[in-house]
Write a protein that holds these residues in place. Sequence first.
Motif, PDB file in Angstrom:
ATOM      1  N   GLU A   1      -7.358  21.180 -18.085  1.00 44.03           N
ATOM      2  CA  GLU A   1      -6.893  20.031 -17.304  1.00 44.03           C
ATOM      3  C   GLU A   1      -7.727  18.785 -17.600  1.00 44.03           C
ATOM      4  O   GLU A   1      -7.206  17.670 -17.645  1.00 44.03           O
ATOM      5  N   ALA A   2      -9.046  18.985 -17.799  1.00 45.22           N
ATOM      6  CA  ALA A   2      -9.912  17.854 -18.127  1.00 45.22           C
ATOM      7  C   ALA A   2      -9.508  17.241 -19.459  1.00 45.22           C
ATOM      8  O   ALA A   2      -9.478  16.010 -19.614  1.00 45.22           O
ATOM      9  N   ARG A   3      -9.187  18.089 -20.424  1.00 39.50           N
ATOM     10  CA  ARG A   3      -8.761  17.577 -21.732  1.00 39.50           C
ATOM     11  C   ARG A   3      -7.428  16.845 -21.618  1.00 39.50           C
ATOM     12  O   ARG A   3      -7.239  15.789 -22.227  1.00 39.50           O
ATOM     13  N   ALA A   4      -6.523  17.405 -20.820  1.00 37.67           N
ATOM     14  CA  ALA A   4      -5.223  16.751 -20.634  1.00 37.67           C
ATOM     15  C   ALA A   4      -5.393  15.402 -19.926  1.00 37.67           C
ATOM     16  O   ALA A   4      -4.710  14.421 -20.259  1.00 37.67           O
ATOM     17  N   ALA A   5      -6.291  15.352 -18.949  1.00 33.49           N
ATOM     18  CA  ALA A   5      -6.536  14.095 -18.248  1.00 33.49           C
ATOM     19  C   ALA A   5      -7.118  13.038 -19.186  1.00 33.49           C
ATOM     20  O   ALA A   5      -6.719  11.873 -19.163  1.00 33.49           O
ATOM     21  N   LEU A   6      -8.064  13.462 -20.035  1.00 33.12           N
ATOM     22  CA  LEU A   6      -8.629  12.534 -21.013  1.00 33.12           C
ATOM     23  C   LEU A   6      -7.568  12.026 -21.979  1.00 33.12           C
ATOM     24  O   LEU A   6      -7.539  10.843 -22.327  1.00 33.12           O
ATOM     25  N   ALA A   7      -6.691  12.928 -22.417  1.00 34.70           N
ATOM     26  CA  ALA A   7      -5.627  12.523 -23.334  1.00 34.70           C
ATOM     27  C   ALA A   7      -4.702  11.506 -22.679  1.00 34.70           C
ATOM     28  O   ALA A   7      -4.288  10.519 -23.300  1.00 34.70           O
ATOM     29  N   TRP A   8      -4.386  11.728 -21.399  1.00 34.84           N
ATOM     30  CA  TRP A   8      -3.503  10.799 -20.677  1.00 34.84           C
ATOM     31  C   TRP A   8      -4.180   9.449 -20.488  1.00 34.84           C
ATOM     32  O   TRP A   8      -3.568   8.399 -20.689  1.00 34.84           O
ATOM     33  N   LEU A   9      -5.475   9.475 -20.130  1.00 32.50           N
ATOM     34  CA  LEU A   9      -6.197   8.233 -19.885  1.00 32.50           C
ATOM     35  C   LEU A   9      -6.399   7.420 -21.158  1.00 32.50           C
ATOM     36  O   LEU A   9      -6.387   6.190 -21.136  1.00 32.50           O
ATOM     37  N   ARG A  10      -6.579   8.108 -22.284  1.00 29.77           N
ATOM     38  CA  ARG A  10      -6.829   7.413 -23.551  1.00 29.77           C
ATOM     39  C   ARG A  10      -5.563   7.232 -24.382  1.00 29.77           C
ATOM     40  O   ARG A  10      -5.620   6.763 -25.521  1.00 29.77           O
ATOM     41  N   ASN A  11      -4.441   7.662 -23.801  1.00 27.78           N
ATOM     42  CA  ASN A  11      -3.150   7.487 -24.468  1.00 27.78           C
ATOM     43  C   ASN A  11      -3.147   8.117 -25.863  1.00 27.78           C
ATOM     44  O   ASN A  11      -2.778   7.498 -26.870  1.00 27.78           O
ATOM     45  N   THR A  12      -3.556   9.374 -25.912  1.00 25.85           N
ATOM     46  CA  THR A  12      -3.564  10.104 -27.168  1.00 25.85           C
ATOM     47  C   THR A  12      -3.058  11.516 -26.932  1.00 25.85           C
ATOM     48  O   THR A  12      -2.732  11.887 -25.790  1.00 25.85           O
TER      49      THR A  12
ATOM     50  N   PRO B   1       0.808  -1.225   0.000  1.00 29.25           N
ATOM     51  CA  PRO B   1       0.000   0.000   0.000  1.00 29.25           C
ATOM     52  C   PRO B   1       0.838   1.271   0.000  1.00 29.25           C
ATOM     53  O   PRO B   1       0.399   2.286  -0.549  1.00 29.25           O
ATOM     54  N   VAL B   2       2.040   1.215   0.601  1.00 31.13           N
ATOM     55  CA  VAL B   2       2.912   2.395   0.574  1.00 31.13           C
ATOM     56  C   VAL B   2       3.340   2.699  -0.864  1.00 31.13           C
ATOM     57  O   VAL B   2       3.264   3.845  -1.330  1.00 31.13           O
ATOM     58  N   ILE B   3       3.783   1.663  -1.571  1.00 29.84           N
ATOM     59  CA  ILE B   3       4.197   1.849  -2.967  1.00 29.84           C
ATOM     60  C   ILE B   3       3.018   2.297  -3.821  1.00 29.84           C
ATOM     61  O   ILE B   3       3.136   3.195  -4.667  1.00 29.84           O
ATOM     62  N   HIS B   4       1.885   1.683  -3.586  1.00 29.01           N
ATOM     63  CA  HIS B   4       0.694   2.042  -4.354  1.00 29.01           C
ATOM     64  C   HIS B   4       0.279   3.486  -4.096  1.00 29.01           C
ATOM     65  O   HIS B   4      -0.119   4.205  -5.028  1.00 29.01           O
ATOM     66  N   MET B   5       0.362   3.923  -2.845  1.00 27.09           N
ATOM     67  CA  MET B   5      -0.015   5.289  -2.507  1.00 27.09           C
ATOM     68  C   MET B   5       0.900   6.298  -3.205  1.00 27.09           C
ATOM     69  O   MET B   5       0.440   7.325  -3.716  1.00 27.09           O
ATOM     70  N   ILE B   6       2.196   5.982  -3.255  1.00 29.43           N
ATOM     71  CA  ILE B   6       3.142   6.879  -3.927  1.00 29.43           C
ATOM     72  C   ILE B   6       2.895   6.886  -5.434  1.00 29.43           C
ATOM     73  O   ILE B   6       2.868   7.942  -6.081  1.00 29.43           O
ATOM     74  N   ALA B   7       2.708   5.692  -6.012  1.00 31.10           N
ATOM     75  CA  ALA B   7       2.491   5.605  -7.457  1.00 31.10           C
ATOM     76  C   ALA B   7       1.192   6.290  -7.864  1.00 31.10           C
ATOM     77  O   ALA B   7       1.102   6.864  -8.963  1.00 31.10           O
ATOM     78  N   PHE B   8       0.188   6.257  -6.985  1.00 32.02           N
ATOM     79  CA  PHE B   8      -1.106   6.827  -7.336  1.00 32.02           C
ATOM     80  C   PHE B   8      -1.069   8.350  -7.421  1.00 32.02           C
ATOM     81  O   PHE B   8      -1.990   8.966  -7.969  1.00 32.02           O
ATOM     82  N   LEU B   9      -0.014   8.955  -6.893  1.00 32.34           N
ATOM     83  CA  LEU B   9       0.109  10.408  -7.000  1.00 32.34           C
ATOM     84  C   LEU B   9       0.160  10.854  -8.450  1.00 32.34           C
ATOM     85  O   LEU B   9      -0.190  12.007  -8.774  1.00 32.34           O
ATOM     86  N   ALA B  10       0.589   9.966  -9.351  1.00 37.12           N
ATOM     87  CA  ALA B  10       0.659  10.303 -10.774  1.00 37.12           C
ATOM     88  C   ALA B  10      -0.686  10.208 -11.469  1.00 37.12           C
ATOM     89  O   ALA B  10      -0.837  10.663 -12.611  1.00 37.12           O
ATOM     90  N   MET B  11      -1.677   9.614 -10.806  1.00 38.16           N
ATOM     91  CA  MET B  11      -2.992   9.451 -11.423  1.00 38.16           C
ATOM     92  C   MET B  11      -3.751  10.776 -11.417  1.00 38.16           C
ATOM     93  O   MET B  11      -3.760  11.491 -10.408  1.00 38.16           O
ATOM     94  N   PRO B  12      -4.396  11.123 -12.533  1.00 40.30           N
ATOM     95  CA  PRO B  12      -5.133  12.393 -12.583  1.00 40.30           C
ATOM     96  C   PRO B  12      -6.488  12.279 -11.908  1.00 40.30           C
ATOM     97  O   PRO B  12      -7.002  11.185 -11.687  1.00 40.30           O
ATOM     98  N   GLU B  13      -7.059  13.437 -11.598  1.00 37.26           N
ATOM     99  CA  GLU B  13      -8.438  13.446 -11.174  1.00 37.26           C
ATOM    100  C   GLU B  13      -9.324  13.111 -12.375  1.00 37.26           C
ATOM    101  O   GLU B  13      -8.888  13.183 -13.522  1.00 37.26           O
ATOM    102  N   THR B  14     -10.561  12.748 -12.102  1.00 39.10           N
ATOM    103  CA  THR B  14     -11.441  12.372 -13.207  1.00 39.10           C
ATOM    104  C   THR B  14     -11.822  13.610 -14.016  1.00 39.10           C
ATOM    105  O   THR B  14     -11.929  14.716 -13.476  1.00 39.10           O
ATOM    106  N   PRO B  15     -12.026  13.443 -15.326  1.00 39.11           N
ATOM    107  CA  PRO B  15     -12.467  14.578 -16.141  1.00 39.11           C
ATOM    108  C   PRO B  15     -13.762  15.194 -15.628  1.00 39.11           C
ATOM    109  O   PRO B  15     -13.959  16.413 -15.742  1.00 39.11           O
TER     110      PRO B  15
END
Length: 472
Positions: free
Chosen positions: A198-209, A173-187
Amino acid sequence: MYLTATGTTHSGYDAPLIQPVIEVVIQAETESAAMLAVLPLRWLDRIKHGGLANQFFMALMGCERLSLAITDRNFGNARFVQTSMTFNCISWVITLISLRPWALIASRAVAGLACAGCYVVTPLYLKEIASDNVRGALGSLFILSQNLGYLVVYVAGDVLSFTAVMWLCTAVPVIHMIAFLAMPETPVFLVKQGKFKEARAALAWLRNTSVEDKNLEEAVQQLEREEEVAKSMKKASWKSLVQNKTTFKAFRISLNVMLSQETCGYLVVLMYAGSIFEQASESISLKLSPNKQTIVVGVIQLLGSIVASCIVEKTGRKWLLASTSFMTGLSMLALGAWFYVTSLSVWLPGWLPVLAMCLCIFADAAGYQPVPYVITSELFSFQHRGMVTSFVSSVDALSDFLQTKAYDPLLKLLGIHWVFIMFSMVCFLGTFYTVLYVPETKDRTIEEIYAILERKKEKRKDPEAGKQTSRL
């Protein structure tokens, strides 16, 4: 997305460790050992479920307040997920510091808070970041990650020392908590906050485009339109949910499928797995150590979860849930019949209960466990989704607590055969209810689902139009 789904992996780590903890403390021959020697083993697990049961009262007394934090987007779901992971880290740190009874009880209580966050918020987060064509598979990864956590601890407990396992469970859980810092908020959250770039950037990151993708602009504009509609509507509340007949029907469906899942007797099968293996070894050459038995159970759970993630987008939610609940009920009935017949001193082959148990565990993991979470997240708009998920998860936690508490009295009163037969009836009732009342939610908007619930003619989108409609 997979990182988010694996948030429940570390929540699955602590479940198999109750017995090893007890054994280590009792071997120390201390005052703590004497206390734990007379403490019913399952009460440590009930403390954890009791922590979740506290959420039941929170749901009754303050669920609207919690839902406002989620639906009004004052606090993003990603932060909720991180908070639950923080509680999980604290839980394991407590056990590393001390194994005295107060520490074990405190650790299990804090773990209950962690699970409350995981089982309420993670499905919401997954729903809001997933594309339409993978949202079912991602929702199934939620349970797959839990079962992966079980299996990791089963294997680690067999090959590593107890101390090493404790450190492993703390590290994840420690590693997961640190890694999750890179996850964006939902669009959805970002649009709610007016952060469209930011919403558009998050969508682009999530959809790998790329951010320049024209489809992203259309998706963001759709979210903006939905936000304008949401602003024009009354704030979500229990009153508005109950007064709207269609929404209230969706709520009843969600509650019923989740209760059917939680009260199907799956926990009883897991608790009785060792006895089934032991009785089977008397008639067939199947002699496994307790650790090997749990590993077999964990492998079957994981295989079932993998199957669910692979087929849920092909079979749809409704029929996968109906078929797996029916298979679970048949397995329960077979177990009950085997125990009843053998109690009459009639010989039956020992492989029968093992096969029935394995089929029950597999069917439960392949659909009966994950699909209700997917259906619940798809039955509501984001105005009500947080409120309903919180309340339903709280009721489920309370049912888990009561089920484990009632297991011993039921066993003494009815016998194991009638307990299994009773749970098989619950599974069959769940199958019957699913076939008659649960709508298919795969690839459907909220409007289309509610049209089915209202018995109106469903208007489906043109499959050749190639346009995605937001399901957020």
